[in-house]
Motif scaffolding. Structure first.
Motif, PDB file in Angstrom:
ATOM      1  N   THR A  35      29.842  14.649   8.473  1.00  0.00           N
ATOM      2  CA  THR A  35      31.042  14.726   7.985  1.00  0.00           C
ATOM      3  C   THR A  35      31.290  16.225   8.780  1.00  0.00           C
ATOM      4  O   THR A  35      30.116  16.804   8.459  1.00  0.00           O
ATOM      5  N   HIS A  37      33.719  18.224   6.635  1.00  0.00           N
ATOM      6  CA  HIS A  37      33.094  18.552   5.908  1.00  0.00           C
ATOM      7  C   HIS A  37      31.968  18.977   4.745  1.00  0.00           C
ATOM      8  O   HIS A  37      31.403  19.771   4.088  1.00  0.00           O
ATOM      9  N   ASP A  38      30.987  18.215   5.168  1.00  0.00           N
ATOM     10  CA  ASP A  38      29.961  17.584   4.573  1.00  0.00           C
ATOM     11  C   ASP A  38      29.514  18.495   4.934  1.00  0.00           C
ATOM     12  O   ASP A  38      28.175  19.245   4.197  1.00  0.00           O
ATOM     13  N   LEU A  40      29.690  21.602   5.766  1.00  0.00           N
ATOM     14  CA  LEU A  40      30.370  23.193   5.756  1.00  0.00           C
ATOM     15  C   LEU A  40      30.132  22.746   4.460  1.00  0.00           C
ATOM     16  O   LEU A  40      30.137  24.158   3.953  1.00  0.00           O
ATOM     17  N   ALA A  41      29.948  21.947   3.624  1.00  0.00           N
ATOM     18  CA  ALA A  41      29.626  22.004   1.835  1.00  0.00           C
ATOM     19  C   ALA A  41      27.878  22.782   1.753  1.00  0.00           C
ATOM     20  O   ALA A  41      27.770  22.703   1.345  1.00  0.00           O
ATOM     21  N   HIS A  42      26.829  22.645   3.406  1.00  0.00           N
ATOM     22  CA  HIS A  42      25.927  23.286   3.431  1.00  0.00           C
ATOM     23  C   HIS A  42      25.542  24.372   3.513  1.00  0.00           C
ATOM     24  O   HIS A  42      24.353  25.232   3.773  1.00  0.00           O
ATOM     25  N   HIS A  44      26.769  28.326   2.925  1.00  0.00           N
ATOM     26  CA  HIS A  44      26.289  29.515   1.877  1.00  0.00           C
ATOM     27  C   HIS A  44      28.361  29.466   0.749  1.00  0.00           C
ATOM     28  O   HIS A  44      28.841  29.667   2.487  1.00  0.00           O
ATOM     29  N   PRO A  45      29.113  29.811   0.225  1.00  0.00           N
ATOM     30  CA  PRO A  45      29.758  29.696   0.321  1.00  0.00           C
ATOM     31  C   PRO A  45      30.601  30.607   0.785  1.00  0.00           C
ATOM     32  O   PRO A  45      31.230  31.095   0.485  1.00  0.00           O
ATOM     33  N   ARG A  48      31.205  30.793   3.818  1.00  0.00           N
ATOM     34  CA  ARG A  48      32.282  29.111   4.535  1.00  0.00           C
ATOM     35  C   ARG A  48      33.556  29.042   5.530  1.00  0.00           C
ATOM     36  O   ARG A  48      33.418  28.135   6.120  1.00  0.00           O
ATOM     37  N   GLN A  49      34.096  30.009   4.380  1.00  0.00           N
ATOM     38  CA  GLN A  49      35.621  29.962   5.048  1.00  0.00           C
ATOM     39  C   GLN A  49      35.947  30.777   6.888  1.00  0.00           C
ATOM     40  O   GLN A  49      35.824  30.028   7.623  1.00  0.00           O
ATOM     41  N   GLU A  52      34.042  28.229   9.224  1.00  0.00           N
ATOM     42  CA  GLU A  52      34.775  26.840   9.116  1.00  0.00           C
ATOM     43  C   GLU A  52      36.412  27.419  10.173  1.00  0.00           C
ATOM     44  O   GLU A  52      36.364  26.440  11.208  1.00  0.00           O
TER      45      GLU A  52
END
Length: 75
Positions: A35, A37-38, A40-42, A44-45, A48-49, A52
């Motif tokens: 998905t 969101h999954d 995006l979770a992979h 780097h923080p 990420r923004q 997205e």
């Protein structure tokens, strides 16, 4: 060679699908897809923004030629 991975988003399935290389880099299963969101979770923080926001902009303009995205992946 850069050894880059390739991914695609399928709106009907609402899933990202990755090449075998991309899946290996990101640590996800490429056969099943993931998905939004999954996926995006992979990423780097710290990236990420912005990733997205770029995805959401691209989703709003489906006639756009595509999205090129460079981001880090935590290991």
């Amino acid at each position: 060679a850069a050894q880059l991975g390739v991914w695609s988003y399928e709106p009907g399935a609402k899933r990202f699908f990755c090449s075998a290389r991309c899946a290996s880099i990101m640590g996800i299963a490429h056969e099943e897809g993931v998905t939004f969101h999954d996926f995006l979770a992979h990423i780097h923080p710290d990236d990420r923004q912005s990733a997205e926001m770029r995805f959401l902009e691209a989703f709003e303009q489906p006639a756009s030629p595509g999205l090129k995205l460079e981001c880090r992946v935590p290991r």
